[in-house]
Design an enzyme around this catalytic site. Structure first.
Site, PDB file in Angstrom:
ATOM      1  N   SER A 224      15.598 -32.140  26.002  1.00 36.79           N
ATOM      2  CA  SER A 224      16.106 -32.261  24.628  1.00 36.79           C
ATOM      3  C   SER A 224      17.442 -32.993  24.658  1.00 36.79           C
ATOM      4  CB  SER A 224      16.226 -30.883  23.972  1.00 36.79           C
ATOM      5  OG  SER A 224      17.209 -30.117  24.596  1.00 36.79           O
ATOM      6  N   GLY A 226      19.596 -33.475  21.822  1.00 34.25           N
ATOM      7  CA  GLY A 226      20.340 -33.274  20.576  1.00 34.25           C
ATOM      8  C   GLY A 226      19.846 -34.212  19.482  1.00 34.25           C
ATOM      9  N   GLY A 229      16.923 -36.704  19.985  1.00 36.61           N
ATOM     10  CA  GLY A 229      15.520 -36.332  20.017  1.00 36.61           C
ATOM     11  C   GLY A 229      15.039 -35.700  21.303  1.00 36.61           C
ATOM     12  N   GLY A 260      17.310 -25.696  20.218  1.00 31.24           N
ATOM     13  CA  GLY A 260      16.525 -25.785  21.447  1.00 31.24           C
ATOM     14  C   GLY A 260      15.408 -24.746  21.471  1.00 31.24           C
ATOM     15  N   ASP A 261      15.704 -23.547  20.989  1.00 25.40           N
ATOM     16  CA  ASP A 261      14.687 -22.479  20.957  1.00 25.40           C
ATOM     17  C   ASP A 261      13.575 -22.853  19.968  1.00 25.40           C
ATOM     18  OD1 ASP A 261      16.619 -21.273  22.503  1.00 25.40           O
ATOM     19  OD2 ASP A 261      17.460 -20.152  20.818  1.00 25.40           O
TER      20      ASP A 261
HETATM   21  N1  LIG Z   1      21.958 -33.294  15.063  1.00 30.20           N
HETATM   22  C1  LIG Z   1      20.631 -33.226  15.174  1.00 30.20           C
HETATM   23  N2  LIG Z   1      19.838 -33.965  14.369  1.00 30.20           N
HETATM   24  C2  LIG Z   1      18.503 -33.914  14.462  1.00 30.20           C
HETATM   25  N3  LIG Z   1      17.844 -33.145  15.341  1.00 30.20           N
HETATM   26  C3  LIG Z   1      18.563 -32.412  16.182  1.00 30.20           C
HETATM   27  C4  LIG Z   1      19.997 -32.396  16.153  1.00 30.20           C
HETATM   28  N4  LIG Z   1      20.436 -31.544  17.111  1.00 30.20           N
HETATM   29  C5  LIG Z   1      19.321 -31.043  17.706  1.00 30.20           C
HETATM   30  N5  LIG Z   1      18.196 -31.556  17.157  1.00 30.20           N
HETATM   31  C6  LIG Z   1      16.808 -31.277  17.524  1.00 30.20           C
HETATM   32  O1  LIG Z   1      16.765 -30.049  18.240  1.00 30.20           O
HETATM   33  C7  LIG Z   1      16.348 -30.294  19.599  1.00 30.20           C
HETATM   34  C8  LIG Z   1      17.087 -29.354  20.524  1.00 30.20           C
HETATM   35  O2  LIG Z   1      18.472 -29.610  20.444  1.00 30.20           O
HETATM   36  P1  LIG Z   1      19.424 -29.653  21.720  1.00 30.20           P
HETATM   37  O3  LIG Z   1      19.069 -30.782  22.587  1.00 30.20           O
HETATM   38  O4  LIG Z   1      20.811 -29.585  21.183  1.00 30.20           O
HETATM   39  O5  LIG Z   1      18.974 -28.309  22.448  1.00 30.20           O
HETATM   40  P2  LIG Z   1      19.813 -27.204  23.202  1.00 30.20           P
HETATM   41  O6  LIG Z   1      21.036 -27.808  23.807  1.00 30.20           O
HETATM   42  O7  LIG Z   1      18.886 -26.451  24.053  1.00 30.20           O
HETATM   43  O8  LIG Z   1      20.208 -26.305  21.932  1.00 30.20           O
HETATM   44  P3  LIG Z   1      20.696 -24.793  21.800  1.00 30.20           P
HETATM   45  O9  LIG Z   1      20.962 -24.258  23.200  1.00 30.20           O
HETATM   46  O10 LIG Z   1      21.952 -24.917  20.972  1.00 30.20           O
HETATM   47  O11 LIG Z   1      19.606 -24.095  21.097  1.00 30.20           O
HETATM   48  C9  LIG Z   1      16.591 -31.771  19.851  1.00 30.20           C
HETATM   49  O12 LIG Z   1      15.761 -32.258  20.880  1.00 30.20           O
HETATM   50  C10 LIG Z   1      16.287 -32.353  18.473  1.00 30.20           C
HETATM   51  O13 LIG Z   1      14.890 -32.504  18.279  1.00 30.20           O
HETATM   52  O1  LIG Z   2      23.193 -16.678  27.404  1.00 27.76           O
HETATM   53  P1  LIG Z   2      21.975 -17.485  26.993  1.00 27.76           P
HETATM   54  O2  LIG Z   2      20.750 -16.636  27.024  1.00 27.76           O
HETATM   55  O3  LIG Z   2      21.829 -18.760  27.750  1.00 27.76           O
HETATM   56  O4  LIG Z   2      22.211 -17.951  25.495  1.00 27.76           O
HETATM   57  C1  LIG Z   2      22.264 -17.026  24.458  1.00 27.76           C
HETATM   58  C2  LIG Z   2      22.355 -17.755  23.134  1.00 27.76           C
HETATM   59  O5  LIG Z   2      23.512 -18.604  23.057  1.00 27.76           O
HETATM   60  O6  LIG Z   2      21.211 -18.584  22.983  1.00 27.76           O
HETATM   61  C3  LIG Z   2      20.757 -18.592  21.636  1.00 27.76           C
HETATM   62  C4  LIG Z   2      20.708 -19.999  21.116  1.00 27.76           C
HETATM   63  O7  LIG Z   2      19.896 -20.790  21.895  1.00 27.76           O
HETATM   64  C5  LIG Z   2      21.697 -17.663  20.874  1.00 27.76           C
HETATM   65  O8  LIG Z   2      20.985 -16.948  19.924  1.00 27.76           O
HETATM   66  C6  LIG Z   2      22.318 -16.803  21.939  1.00 27.76           C
HETATM   67  O9  LIG Z   2      23.573 -16.275  21.600  1.00 27.76           O
END
Ligand SMILES: Nc1ncnc2c1ncn2[C@@H]1O[C@H](COP(=O)(O)OP(=O)(O)OP(=O)(O)O)[C@@H](O)[C@H]1O
Ligand SMILES: O=P(O)(O)OC[C@@]1(O)O[C@H](CO)[C@@H](O)[C@@H]1O
Length: 319
Positions: A224, A226, A229, A260-261
């Site tokens: 992923s 952000g 995409g 991400g979830d």
């Molecule tokens: N600003 C944005 N605009 C559009 N889509 C987004 C944006 N941010 C995240 N996404 C969508 O959400 C997906 C997951 O986001 P990201 O890559 O930030 O995951 P992550 O770092 O695992 O997130 P988190 O740990 O905060 O849940 C991206 O691949 C994209 O499809």
């Molecule tokens: O400590 P971890 O398990 O890596 O992350 C936990 C967490 O940041 O992940 C979720 C968002 O993805 C939040 O709901 C939660 O607080």
């Protein structure tokens, strides 16, 4: 064959205390304009989204006895089967500070201490669930007491039973878990970079890093990126590997926590539905992109997801 059943595993859940504020003044007073406290953690978030989509969800992991009420309420509302092992103490509270420019500061606490007895109880429950489930989503960090090797061993045993393990973790747990051949992993670009120990400042480098993991026997690598995409390498065998790259349109960001979830849940749902890969990828990308326009996770308007899905651009990653 359609299969609606999934188990999500959250070894280290959290109550998320989200505060929206104009800007964060580190080392100084910051005034929060709006706040909310809700049950979360990566696997719980995935379960919530899957349940909103219509999946038959069972949730497990470790939950502190002292503050379980909000989780129990959520599982009831979701119609999820609660197979969490209760442990002494309170589940952690993680603080998420969302500034008006969309920037999020995550302050994550270590979580409960899990005893050997609770781990043995969890293992028993997990492998009972394996008798009736194919899909397992193991997401998030490890609580104190659960080692990365122990977690990797669960993945390995599920893999040997022919289960499809979707694994989304970071740091030592991710590195150890990879050796156990989960069926799908979803690092973000930073996690992938940390894993391979080098900066991944362009698509080709990301691709090479993911290919290296696929060569070790992981069928699906979803990276992923952000707002940029999702890149997905699927490799059913050594000869057949396919790269896909999906880009969402520009979104109005309220909070990216849980995006991400939501992406993981979208992939899992596509597989549960038996969709073709492109449909799964565009759906999961749209679902996660829409998730950034809200605080917390969940699907309140499926029609909005389907409309956004039509606006997702598909490319090969090198283009
Ligand atoms: N600003 C944005 N605009 C559009 N889509 C987004 C944006 N941010 C995240 N996404 C969508 O959400 C997906 C997951 O986001 P990201 O890559 O930030 O995951 P992550 O770092 O695992 O997130 P988190 O740990 O905060 O849940 C991206 O691949 C994209 O499809
Ligand atoms: O400590 P971890 O398990 O890596 O992350 C936990 C967490 O940041 O992940 C979720 C968002 O993805 C939040 O709901 C939660 O607080």
């Amino acid at each position: 064959m359609m299969n609606n059943k999934v188990v999500t595993i959250t070894l280290n859940p959290a109550l998320d205390l989200t505060g929206s504020l104009n800007s964060l003044n580190v080392g100084n007073l910051s005034l929060v304009e709006k706040g909310s406290l809700h049950p979360a953690g990566k696997g719980v978030n995935v379960a919530k989204v899957l349940s909103d989509l219509g999946a038959d969800v069972t949730v497990t992991g470790f939950l502190g006895r002292d503050n379980e009420a909000a989780f129990k309420q959520l599982f009831d509302d979701m119609n999820a089967k609660d197979e969490f092992i209760r442990v002494e103490g309170a589940t952690r509270i993680n603080v998420k500070l969302v500034e008006s420019n969309g920037q999020v500061s995550d302050i994550n606490f270590p979580g409960v201490v899990v005893t050997e007895q609770a781990i043995v109880e969890f293992e028993k429950r997990l492998f009972e669930l394996a008798e009736s489930h194919l899909y397992f989503v193991l997401a998030g960090s490890l609580p104190q007491g659960v080692t990365a090797e122990r977690c990797a061993n669960w993945i390995e045993r599920l893999h040997q039973l022919g289960k499809r393990v979707i694994f989304d973790s970071s740091r030592a747990a991710l590195a150890a878990g990879l050796v156990s051949k989960p069926w799908l992993i979803k690092p973000n670009d930073e996690e992938l970079s940390e894993l391979v120990g080098q900066p991944l400042d362009n698509t080709q480098k990301c691709q090479q890093a993911a290919q290296g993991l696929a060569d070790k026997g992981i069928e699906n690598i979803v990276v992923s990126l952000g707002s940029k995409g999702v890149m997905w390498l699927s490799q059913s065998d050594q000869k057949n590997s396919t790269w896909r790259y999906a880009q969402p349109p520009k979104m109005q960001v309220v909070s990216t926590v849980g995006a991400g979830d939501t992406l993981v849940a979208g992939f899992c749902w596509g597989y549960l539905q038996g969709w073709k890969e492109e449909q799964t990828l565009t759906f999961a990308t749209a679902l996660s992109a829409l998730a950034v326009s809200q605080v917390g996770v969940g699907v309140s308007d499926l029609q909005a997801v389907l409309s956004l899905q039509e606006k997702i651009t598909l490319n090969s990653p090198s283009s």
